[in-house]
Design a protein around this motif. Structure first.
Motif, PDB file in Angstrom:
ATOM      1  N   THR A  89      -9.673 132.998  45.229  1.00  0.00           N
ATOM      2  CA  THR A  89      -8.340 133.479  45.597  1.00  0.00           C
ATOM      3  C   THR A  89      -8.119 134.888  45.070  1.00  0.00           C
ATOM      4  O   THR A  89      -7.574 135.753  45.765  1.00  0.00           O
ATOM      5  N   LEU A 112     -12.109 133.165  57.122  1.00  0.00           N
ATOM      6  CA  LEU A 112     -10.947 132.707  56.372  1.00  0.00           C
ATOM      7  C   LEU A 112      -9.670 133.405  56.851  1.00  0.00           C
ATOM      8  O   LEU A 112      -8.623 132.760  57.014  1.00  0.00           O
ATOM      9  N   TYR A 119      -4.440 127.257  52.073  1.00  0.00           N
ATOM     10  CA  TYR A 119      -5.739 126.618  51.883  1.00  0.00           C
ATOM     11  C   TYR A 119      -5.576 125.294  51.161  1.00  0.00           C
ATOM     12  O   TYR A 119      -4.546 125.025  50.519  1.00  0.00           O
ATOM     13  N   ILE A 132      -8.104 123.221  48.506  1.00  0.00           N
ATOM     14  CA  ILE A 132      -9.355 123.223  47.747  1.00  0.00           C
ATOM     15  C   ILE A 132      -9.478 121.887  47.028  1.00  0.00           C
ATOM     16  O   ILE A 132      -8.549 121.460  46.330  1.00  0.00           O
ATOM     17  N   CYS A 159      -4.823 126.368  57.853  1.00  0.00           N
ATOM     18  CA  CYS A 159      -5.169 126.555  56.445  1.00  0.00           C
ATOM     19  C   CYS A 159      -6.668 126.294  56.298  1.00  0.00           C
ATOM     20  O   CYS A 159      -7.222 125.423  56.964  1.00  0.00           O
ATOM     21  N   TYR A 160      -7.315 127.101  55.474  1.00  0.00           N
ATOM     22  CA  TYR A 160      -8.758 126.926  55.360  1.00  0.00           C
ATOM     23  C   TYR A 160      -9.109 125.884  54.316  1.00  0.00           C
ATOM     24  O   TYR A 160      -8.432 125.732  53.300  1.00  0.00           O
ATOM     25  N   LEU A 161     -10.169 125.150  54.621  1.00  0.00           N
ATOM     26  CA  LEU A 161     -10.639 124.040  53.795  1.00  0.00           C
ATOM     27  C   LEU A 161     -12.098 124.313  53.433  1.00  0.00           C
ATOM     28  O   LEU A 161     -12.997 123.975  54.198  1.00  0.00           O
ATOM     29  N   PRO A 162     -12.347 124.962  52.290  1.00  0.00           N
ATOM     30  CA  PRO A 162     -13.735 125.281  51.944  1.00  0.00           C
ATOM     31  C   PRO A 162     -14.528 124.024  51.614  1.00  0.00           C
ATOM     32  O   PRO A 162     -14.055 123.131  50.905  1.00  0.00           O
ATOM     33  N   PRO A 189      -5.788 121.960  59.065  1.00  0.00           N
ATOM     34  CA  PRO A 189      -6.914 122.294  58.184  1.00  0.00           C
ATOM     35  C   PRO A 189      -8.168 122.595  58.998  1.00  0.00           C
ATOM     36  O   PRO A 189      -8.531 121.845  59.899  1.00  0.00           O
TER      37      PRO A 189
END
Length: 587
Positions: free
Chosen positions: A203, A71, A153, A155, A80-83, A56
């Protein structure tokens, strides 16, 4: 060979149309080649920091073309992106990073200037030295070993335990959504990115245009008012955008004509008001209005209903039928299908069902259950939504089965809000409910019982704002001697009193014609009988949609240019009248 990852599909599009515009914001335009190469360089930088499959990587940045690069670069690195939502209080931001174990935080100078949560490694991507470090990396893609079941990701959403929970979504989930045949209309060539990237609508805004050779048009940072939204949509010739049900209604009621050039408007996230659909159709007969329904746990959208002019019902707008490869079940409390058009709880299986809650097997087991109808070890997500099928076989939303509600299009667990309110020192009891304070728009109301000296409402609200994001902060706080109870000792939520307007100052009447107009507009928008010139919008539930409506009404009524920022700087009728003195003569 068909790519099995999100970034693989973007790379394929870059190979086919390298010079087509992929991303555009107010100061930057990136072609598909430029986007791909910049993301590749960032991916190599992240690989050098140990980012690999499913690592992450936290992101705290302004909306910009650089955010899209970040991203995509995370995905290309295998992570994986973690906003991290910039509107979250600092403690909540830090908790998300700590609980996820993210080893790297990507930020920009704008956010770094406001203070960043701590992470083992922080990269400020537009800082000159870091930019030079990234630019020195290869522009070719690192080796891609990503599989469809790898995470794309995580979220975080509101959690019933008093803490947010992270929804873990895979590449296969995102591809299933972005490649659904409902996007094959050619309507999604220039899509406006307006939602906070820490919420699931991003998304759609990110990956549908990029996987179809279209263009992301990134809205400027901060809150947009209706005038700014109209100007952006018109100037950039936006062909499709998503508006939450609440914002869709505001646009419909305040003047939807500027949507006429938009081919398709998606809306959902809450109950869609039929009159709003009819108003948009009347002004924009060639614009498709598409109702969408879903959840973060099922990768944003699971159902769709194309609403054509003359087809909007009088009472209930359906959320439609299942999207491609999605399975919908309406079940009773024994997990048996309900017959005909009877009410039941909606379960969703098939495409898009997320892996679960990140590092929370206990919570995952509660909401992601075995699918007894599909076989093969499939799972389905228990939405908690009560629905039925109408005569056309479309799903109609009825309400929630539990203590989860939608506020301004965002899902909120009442238990998390209650926990935040109850954490204020000196309270004996607290309860939070959702009430319709303004027609068609729900707001949270907190009822508190002091253990001793009653707290000042302003102090209590300020405390909650340090714990929760703004949309989860109750619009009103009501002090009670005791909470009403049912016969079995539970809080009788139906007997809780309606809140009174929360004004902290004595009433002072308008002193000139312009103040009279402003008081009238304020009262109408906030749905109260009377507004004094010293009453502040911050004591009157100034949620974002009401602020947009108020700015638009004042601007059109007095023929002045006003922004949400101006309103926040002059939050009372008296201060706004003084500010307007330089913009329009007193009437």
């Amino acid at each position: 060979m068909v790519p099995t990852s999100v970034h693989g599909h973007v790379a394929g599009q870059a190979a086919r149309t390298p010079d087509a515009i992929a991303v555009r914001d107010g100061s930057a335009t990136l072609t598909y080649r430029q986007l791909d190469e910049r993301a590749n360089r960032l991916a190599h930088r992240l690989r050098g920091l140990g980012v690999g499959p499913e690592t992450p990587v936290a992101v705290l940045m302004e909306r910009s073309a650089g955010l899209v690069v970040a991203l995509l670069g995370i995905l290309k690195a295998g992570g994986c992106y973690l906003p991290v939502h910039s509107a979250y209080p600092p403690d909540r931001q830090q908790w998300i990073i700590d609980s996820s174990g993210a080893p790297v935080l990507l930020a920009d100078l704008a956010k770094a200037g406001a203070g960043l949560p701590s992470a083992p490694r922080t990269l400020v991507l537009d800082e000159p030295a870091e930019r030079a470090e990234i630019d020195a990396r290869p522009s070719t893609a690192p080796e891609d070993t990503t599989l469809p079941d790898n995470l794309a990701y995580v979220i975080y959403t509101s959690g019933s335990t008093g803490r947010p929970k992270g929804v873990a979504v895979t590449h296969g989930d995102v591809l299933g959504l972005a490649l659904d045949r409902c996007w094959d209309t050619g309507n999604h060539q220039r899509v406006l990115m307006i939602a906070p990237y820490a919420f699931n609508v991003s998304t759609y805004e990110l990956w549908v245009p990029l996987l179809h050779g279209g263009r992301i048009v990134v809205a400027p940072p901060g809150e947009l008012d209706l005038a700014g939204l109209k100007e952006l949509v018109t100037r950039e010739e936006i062909t499709a955008l998503h508006l939450t049900a609440g914002l869709f209604r505001v646009v419909a009621e305040e003047g939807p004509g500027w949507l006429a050039g938009v081919r398709e408007v998606l809306t959902g996230g809450d109950v869609i008001v039929p009159s709003a659909v009819r108003q948009v159709h009347a002004a924009c007969p060639d614009t498709v209005v598409r109702a969408m329904y879903g959840a973060t746990e099922v990768t944003l959208f699971s159902t769709t209903a194309e609403l054509r002019p003359g087809a909007a019902p009088d009472t209930c707008v359906p959320v439609g039928v299942a999207m491609q490869d999605v399975r919908l079940y309406i079940l009773d409390d024994r997990l048996s299908p309900v017959p005909g058009d009877l009410e039941g709880e909606l379960y969703i299986g098939g495409r898009g069902v997320a892996r679960g809650y990140y590092d929370r097997a206990d919570l995952t087991a509660e909401r992601f259950v075995a699918d007894p109808f599909a076989g093969g070890g499939g799972r389905m997500y228990r939405t908690g939504d009560l629905v039925r099928r109408n005569g056309d076989g479309q799903i109609e939303f009825i309400g929630r089965a539990g203590d989860q509600v939608k506020i301004l299009g965002f899902r909120v667990e009442l238990a998390e809000v209650e926990a935040a309110v109850a954490s204020f020192p000196g309270l004996a009891h607290a309860a939070v409910v959702a009430r319709e304070l303004h027609e068609g728009e729900k707001r949270l109301v907190a009822y508190v019982v002091p253990a001793g000296e009653p707290p000042a409402v302003g102090t209590l609200r300020a405390h909650v704002k340090t714990v929760l994001p703004d949309y989860m902060v109750p619009a009103a706080f009501v002090l009670l001697d005791a909470l009403p109870l049912t016969a079995n000792g539970k809080v009788d939520r139906a007997s809780l009193p309606d809140p009174e307007p929360d004004t902290a100052t004595a009433y002072r009447a308008p002193a000139n014609p312009r103040q009279e107009v402003l008081c009238s507009v304020f009262a109408d928008v906030f749905g109260v009988e009377r507004i004094g010139v010293d009453d502040s919008i911050f004591d009157l539930d100034v949620q974002s949609l009401l602020a947009m409506r108020l700015v638009n009404r004042i601007s059109t009524t007095l023929d002045v240019e006003l922004t949400i920022g101006d309103l926040f700087d002059a939050p009372t009728v008296a201060s706004l009248d003084e500010w307007l003195g330089s913009a329009v003569p007193s009437q």
